[in-house]
Design an enzyme around this catalytic site. Structure first.
Site, PDB file in Angstrom:
ATOM      1  N   HIS A  83       0.799  -1.220   0.000  1.00 63.39           N
ATOM      2  CA  HIS A  83       0.000   0.000   0.000  1.00 63.39           C
ATOM      3  C   HIS A  83       0.835   1.275   0.000  1.00 63.39           C
ATOM      4  O   HIS A  83       0.297   2.367  -0.186  1.00 63.39           O
ATOM      5  CB  HIS A  83      -0.928   0.007   1.218  1.00 63.39           C
ATOM      6  CG  HIS A  83      -1.707  -1.267   1.352  1.00 63.39           C
ATOM      7  ND1 HIS A  83      -1.358  -2.261   2.244  1.00 63.39           N
ATOM      8  CD2 HIS A  83      -2.786  -1.729   0.681  1.00 63.39           C
ATOM      9  CE1 HIS A  83      -2.205  -3.272   2.119  1.00 63.39           C
ATOM     10  NE2 HIS A  83      -3.066  -2.975   1.180  1.00 63.39           N
TER      11      HIS A  83
ATOM     12  N   CYS B  61       3.184  -1.324  -4.401  1.00 59.66           N
ATOM     13  CA  CYS B  61       2.706  -1.531  -5.770  1.00 59.66           C
ATOM     14  C   CYS B  61       3.194  -0.390  -6.653  1.00 59.66           C
ATOM     15  O   CYS B  61       3.078   0.788  -6.278  1.00 59.66           O
ATOM     16  CB  CYS B  61       1.184  -1.583  -5.785  1.00 59.66           C
ATOM     17  SG  CYS B  61       0.478  -1.662  -7.452  1.00 59.66           S
TER      18      CYS B  61
ATOM     19  N   HIS C  96      -6.944   4.656   5.635  1.00 59.76           N
ATOM     20  CA  HIS C  96      -6.507   3.514   4.836  1.00 59.76           C
ATOM     21  C   HIS C  96      -4.999   3.617   4.626  1.00 59.76           C
ATOM     22  O   HIS C  96      -4.452   4.705   4.417  1.00 59.76           O
ATOM     23  CB  HIS C  96      -7.226   3.502   3.488  1.00 59.76           C
ATOM     24  CG  HIS C  96      -6.960   2.284   2.661  1.00 59.76           C
ATOM     25  ND1 HIS C  96      -5.818   2.147   1.900  1.00 59.76           N
ATOM     26  CD2 HIS C  96      -7.679   1.141   2.487  1.00 59.76           C
ATOM     27  CE1 HIS C  96      -5.851   0.980   1.273  1.00 59.76           C
ATOM     28  NE2 HIS C  96      -6.960   0.350   1.619  1.00 59.76           N
TER      29      HIS C  96
ATOM     30  N   GLU D 106      -2.997   3.014   2.228  1.00 62.99           N
ATOM     31  CA  GLU D 106      -2.533   3.683   1.012  1.00 62.99           C
ATOM     32  C   GLU D 106      -2.685   5.190   1.112  1.00 62.99           C
ATOM     33  O   GLU D 106      -1.787   5.950   0.727  1.00 62.99           O
ATOM     34  CB  GLU D 106      -3.291   3.165  -0.217  1.00 62.99           C
ATOM     35  CG  GLU D 106      -2.833   3.827  -1.505  1.00 62.99           C
ATOM     36  CD  GLU D 106      -3.676   3.482  -2.715  1.00 62.99           C
ATOM     37  OE1 GLU D 106      -3.790   4.335  -3.618  1.00 62.99           O
ATOM     38  OE2 GLU D 106      -4.238   2.356  -2.750  1.00 62.99           O
TER      39      GLU D 106
ATOM     40  N   THR E  52      -5.996   4.327  -5.297  1.00 63.76           N
ATOM     41  CA  THR E  52      -6.047   3.491  -6.505  1.00 63.76           C
ATOM     42  C   THR E  52      -7.177   2.490  -6.509  1.00 63.76           C
ATOM     43  O   THR E  52      -7.530   1.966  -7.571  1.00 63.76           O
ATOM     44  CB  THR E  52      -4.719   2.735  -6.688  1.00 63.76           C
ATOM     45  OG1 THR E  52      -4.514   1.852  -5.580  1.00 63.76           O
ATOM     46  CG2 THR E  52      -3.552   3.698  -6.808  1.00 63.76           C
TER      47      THR E  52
ATOM     48  N   CYS F 170      -6.498   1.943 -10.265  1.00 65.40           N
ATOM     49  CA  CYS F 170      -5.755   0.764 -10.704  1.00 65.40           C
ATOM     50  C   CYS F 170      -6.507   0.013 -11.801  1.00 65.40           C
ATOM     51  O   CYS F 170      -7.721  -0.193 -11.709  1.00 65.40           O
ATOM     52  CB  CYS F 170      -5.532  -0.134  -9.478  1.00 65.40           C
ATOM     53  SG  CYS F 170      -5.046  -1.812  -9.828  1.00 65.40           S
TER      54      CYS F 170
ATOM     55  N   SER G  35     -10.284  -5.150   3.080  1.00 66.39           N
ATOM     56  CA  SER G  35      -9.831  -4.965   1.700  1.00 66.39           C
ATOM     57  C   SER G  35     -10.737  -3.949   1.024  1.00 66.39           C
ATOM     58  O   SER G  35     -11.896  -4.239   0.712  1.00 66.39           O
ATOM     59  CB  SER G  35      -9.859  -6.292   0.937  1.00 66.39           C
ATOM     60  OG  SER G  35      -9.715  -6.079  -0.453  1.00 66.39           O
TER      61      SER G  35
ATOM     62  N   ASN H  98     -10.695  -2.650  -1.984  1.00 65.37           N
ATOM     63  CA  ASN H  98     -11.156  -2.967  -3.340  1.00 65.37           C
ATOM     64  C   ASN H  98     -12.207  -4.067  -3.332  1.00 65.37           C
ATOM     65  O   ASN H  98     -13.119  -4.074  -4.155  1.00 65.37           O
ATOM     66  CB  ASN H  98      -9.963  -3.307  -4.244  1.00 65.37           C
ATOM     67  CG  ASN H  98      -9.404  -4.693  -4.010  1.00 65.37           C
ATOM     68  OD1 ASN H  98      -9.871  -5.669  -4.583  1.00 65.37           O
ATOM     69  ND2 ASN H  98      -8.389  -4.790  -3.145  1.00 65.37           N
TER      70      ASN H  98
ATOM     71  N   SER I  48      -6.794  -8.777  -3.684  1.00 65.50           N
ATOM     72  CA  SER I  48      -5.928  -9.349  -2.659  1.00 65.50           C
ATOM     73  C   SER I  48      -6.366 -10.740  -2.220  1.00 65.50           C
ATOM     74  O   SER I  48      -5.791 -11.306  -1.290  1.00 65.50           O
ATOM     75  CB  SER I  48      -5.876  -8.417  -1.437  1.00 65.50           C
ATOM     76  OG  SER I  48      -7.183  -8.098  -0.991  1.00 65.50           O
TER      77      SER I  48
END
Length: 321
Positions: free
Chosen positions: A85, A107, A135, A137, A175, A205, A233, A235, A277
């Site tokens: 992240h 990433c 978060h 990230e 992302t 992403c 998670s 995403n 993930s």
């Protein structure tokens, strides 16, 4: 993914979205920890969860990885892997001060956003970072330019944020957001700040976008959508939201035990997808559970093809050859 069926979907069947599960960035991060363990031996320390998935973390723990919240928990001189992240520069500095052998598993797509934030901050811009406060990230990206970055949490955040100079303003994004939610926030920001600049390239992403497209397709062709992934998670949770926004019931499933019996009542077609993930074995476990409940006909629906591969951190490149 090995679950193809020649049959057409019918009564009590499964539609499996492809791609599902691990993206290139997650694969790189997990392989980074595995290779670090092989090269340096256990324990290898990992700051935060290397990826947001409980099964992956538990498997790596069994192999000798030790997950910590902060750098000061790592013994001086030890090996430390930084999660996918991304982290603020201060984290790397703290690792250097402790003499740690830091291996960066960030990433590359997150690294791109960091570069954008750094460049705009150096040019004197304020940065409106669309994302979820707290978060990993978002914390890492905000830490690249802490004096100039404002985290914008949804439409309410867009309506409340204040900046010093509306004429020197750019927006960036976490992302793993959906394209739709990002666009809604940007529209709101433009109402307040007409001169706000776009990022030089799409921050969302490609893997997140592909999985979101799969969730939409499943929602239109299934009675129920199940998303494999962990609750932390981002995403994966977004995939549930995407399916529900299409009017189809959807649930996040970390493992087969999470399935509630009432979910499948009157359901002929179950759509299955997985966050970026989620490992393949978790997808397989869900399909096996659905098969035991009579959903044995599985058809893969390909919405995109992913051939991306990210190089490993340079500390491990020679070792993996």
């Amino acid at each position: 993914m090995g679950y193809e069926s020649a049959s057409s979907p019918g009564a009590r069947s499964v539609l499996l979205a492809a791609p599902s599960g691990f993206c290139a960035g997650v694969s790189r991060a997990v392989e980074t920890v595995e290779l670090a363990l092989a090269r340096y031996g256990a324990p290898v320390y990992v700051r935060r969860q290397v990826v947001h998935n409980r099964q992956v973390v538990e498997r790596l723990q069994r192999a000798g990885a030790v997950f910590v919240a902060e750098v000061d928990e790592v013994p001086a001189g030890a090996v430390l892997v930084l999660s996918a992240h991304g982290v603020a520069p201060g984290v790397r500095e703290a690792a250097g001060e402790r003499g740690l052998r830091a291996i960066d598993a960030t990433c590359p797509l997150v690294t791109k956003v960091h570069r954008e934030a750094r460049r705009f901050a150096e040019l004197g811009y304020d940065i409106l970072l669309i994302g979820a406060p707290g978060h990993d990230e978002v914390v890492g990206t905000a830490g690249v330019a802490p004096g100039r970055t404002h985290v914008v949490d949804g439409l309410d955040g867009a309506r409340a944020v204040e900046v010093a100079d509306p004429e020197r303003l750019v927006w960036l994004a976490q992302t793993t957001l959906t394209v739709e939610e990002t666009e809604r926030v940007v529209v709101e920001l433009r109402k307040r700040f007409p001169g706000i600049q776009d990022p030089p390239s799409d921050d969302i992403c490609y893997a997140a976008q592909n999985r979101q497209a799969g969730a939409r397709h499943l929602a239109g062709a299934s009675d129920l959508v199940l998303v494999v992934g962990s609750a932390n998670s981002h995403n994966s949770c977004r995939l549930v939201e995407v399916a529900r926004a299409c009017g189809t019931p959807a649930h996040l499933v970390e493992d087969p035990a999470a399935i509630e019996g009432g979910w499948l009542e009157g359901v002929d077609v179950v759509g299955v997808t997985a966050g970026a993930s989620a490992p393949a074995e978790s997808i397989g476990a869900l399909l096996a559970e659905l098969a035991s409940r009579g959903y044995q006909d599985v058809r893969t629906v390909e919405v995109a093809r992913e051939g991306q591969h990210f190089s490993l951190p340079r500390e491990l490149t020679e070792f993996s050859a």
